[in-house]
Design a protein around this motif. Structure first.
Motif, mmCIF file in Angstrom:
data_model
loop_
_atom_site.group_PDB
_atom_site.id
_atom_site.type_symbol
_atom_site.label_atom_id
_atom_site.label_comp_id
_atom_site.label_asym_id
_atom_site.label_seq_id
_atom_site.Cartn_x
_atom_site.Cartn_y
_atom_site.Cartn_z
ATOM 1 N N THR A 41 0.972 -1.243 0.061
ATOM 2 C CA THR A 41 0.095 -0.062 0.043
ATOM 3 C C THR A 41 0.920 1.328 -0.072
ATOM 4 O O THR A 41 0.583 2.344 -0.527
ATOM 5 C CB THR A 41 -1.031 -0.060 1.167
ATOM 6 N N ASP A 157 -6.110 -1.113 -4.831
ATOM 7 C CA ASP A 157 -5.496 -1.712 -3.437
ATOM 8 C C ASP A 157 -6.504 -2.595 -2.888
ATOM 9 O O ASP A 157 -7.338 -2.489 -2.321
ATOM 10 C CB ASP A 157 -5.153 -0.638 -2.618
ATOM 11 N N GLU A 158 -6.276 -4.037 -3.080
ATOM 12 C CA GLU A 158 -6.863 -5.097 -2.649
ATOM 13 C C GLU A 158 -8.440 -4.947 -2.625
ATOM 14 O O GLU A 158 -9.263 -4.993 -1.743
ATOM 15 C CB GLU A 158 -6.780 -5.284 -1.031
HETATM 16 MG MG LIG Z 1 -2.248 -2.689 2.336
#
Ligand SMILES: [Mg+2]
Ligand SMILES: Nc1ncnc2c1ncn2[C@@H]1O[C@H](COP(=O)(O)OP(=O)(O)O)[C@@H](O)[C@H]1O
Length: 338
Positions: A41, A157-158
């Motif tokens: 991240t 992000d995910e």
């Molecule tokens: Mg992360």
């Protein structure tokens, strides 16, 4: 093209990303993969301009953007929790960035209809409140919102981690199709190795802020560059020195060595087909997984797991059966002993 040039990000004493060097090509689906806390991240936020690197440079199309504000980088970001505005309808959520940029109402409308169409959102959904939508639909809204600003780079992000397993697999495929259609350079973050293998053109594996390997899914899986990558991706058996010796000299018995369960094959003892190398073992246990079975086989001083596809097995083995375990030494991954 995106370039991370020796990028470092520290928070106080803690180095979240160290000496990161990466090149991401135009149109590529590129994934940052690694366990929680490895710096994925942070690297993505540095690219988006939400975190300023403490060292190195980030270049987009040859331009040094390290100190360029986020909104001037041409990146669209989709967060793990989507960060949609729950009190707004779908249309207003998608148009949010456009209204911040003071785009005319008519142009906003046209642009929203366009991206909704491209991301598979029906026009009947545009006037709904986002809270009325399923998790999968909310994810599309988040992607549509990011694409509304016609970014040259899409950062995710995910984006699938809050969804249940079945939906995750469905959306994974749709995401891949979507990226293919739109053609936008995509940097994707996940801790899920299966997601990374199925989606990506190339993968960068990170451990504790340090790049371990960059490669295609096949390279990462079949030719893992470090023991960390080998253990993190997929299943594996660690071979003991006694097992390596019993394979008869094709391999270095002092190296840290691994082989994946589906690279091993079972044959009856005394089978006349030849194999590049083989062990003698006895069946300890079998677990059934529908599409395949995993046999635990005692070989020398340790057990090996062998994955056998359903239907491919000419034999059903039972505990106590003596078997031959065949392996091609080129599938054994070896690393110099630490
Ligand atoms: Mg992360
Ligand atoms: N704003 C911050 N302040 C201090 N530490 C942070 C901050 N953001 C991340 N970290 C730390 O940096 C490391 C990497 O975090 P992160 O990039 O979020 O990892 P990942 O996304 O791979 O799970 C972690 O140890 C995390 O606690």
């Amino acid at each position: 093209m995106i370039r991370f040039d020796d990028v470092e990000v520290t928070f106080g004493e803690h180095r979240a990303v160290s000496h990161l060097n990466l090149e991401i090509q135009e149109g590529e689906f590129f994934t940052l993969l690694g366990p929680s806390g490895c710096g994925k991240t942070t690297a993505l936020r540095a690219l988006a301009g939400f975190v300023e690197p403490t060292g190195g440079r980030i270049l987009i199309d040859g331009r040094d953007v390290t100190r360029v504000p986020s909104e001037k980088r041409g990146v669209g970001m989709v967060f793990q929790n989507y960060a949609l505005f729950p009190s707004m309808n779908v249309r207003d959520n998608i148009a949010f960035g456009l209204s911040v940029q003071k785009v005319s109402k008519a142009d906003q409308r046209r642009r929203v209809n366009e991206v909704a169409d491209r991301t598979g959102l029906a026009s009947s959904q545009l006037d709904k409140n986002v809270a009325e939508l399923s998790g999968g639909q909310q994810q599309r809204v988040a992607i549509a919102r990011a694409l509304a600003l016609t970014p040259s780079i899409l950062l995710l992000d995910e984006p699938l981690s809050n969804l249940d397993a079945k939906l995750r697999v469905q959306l994974r495929e749709q995401l891949k199709e979507l990226q293919h259609e739109v053609g936008v350079t995509t940097v994707y973050v996940t801790h899920d190795q299966e997601e990374a293998l199925t989606l990506s053109d190339r993968i960068a594996v990170l451990d504790a802020g340090t790049l371990q390997q960059v490669g295609t899914p096949e390279e990462i899986y079949d030719r893992s560059a470090t023991p960390f990558v080998c253990r993190f991706i997929g299943e594996n058996n660690r071979l003991t020195p006694a097992q390596l010796v019993s394979l008869g000299g094709a391999l270095d018995a002092t190296s840290e060595s691994y082989v994946r369960p589906e690279k091993l094959h079972l044959a009856p003892v005394g089978d006349t087909t030849s194999a590049p190398a083989s062990f003698e073992g006895s069946i300890v246990d079998r677990t059934y997984h529908g599409s395949h079975s995993v046999y635990t086989v005692a070989v020398e001083d340790a057990a090996l797991r062998v994955s056998v596809p359903a239907g491919a097995a000419a034999h059903q083995w039972s505990p106590g059966d003596a078997v031959r375990v065949d392996v091609d030494p080129r599938w054994v991954l070896q690393y110099p002993a630490a």
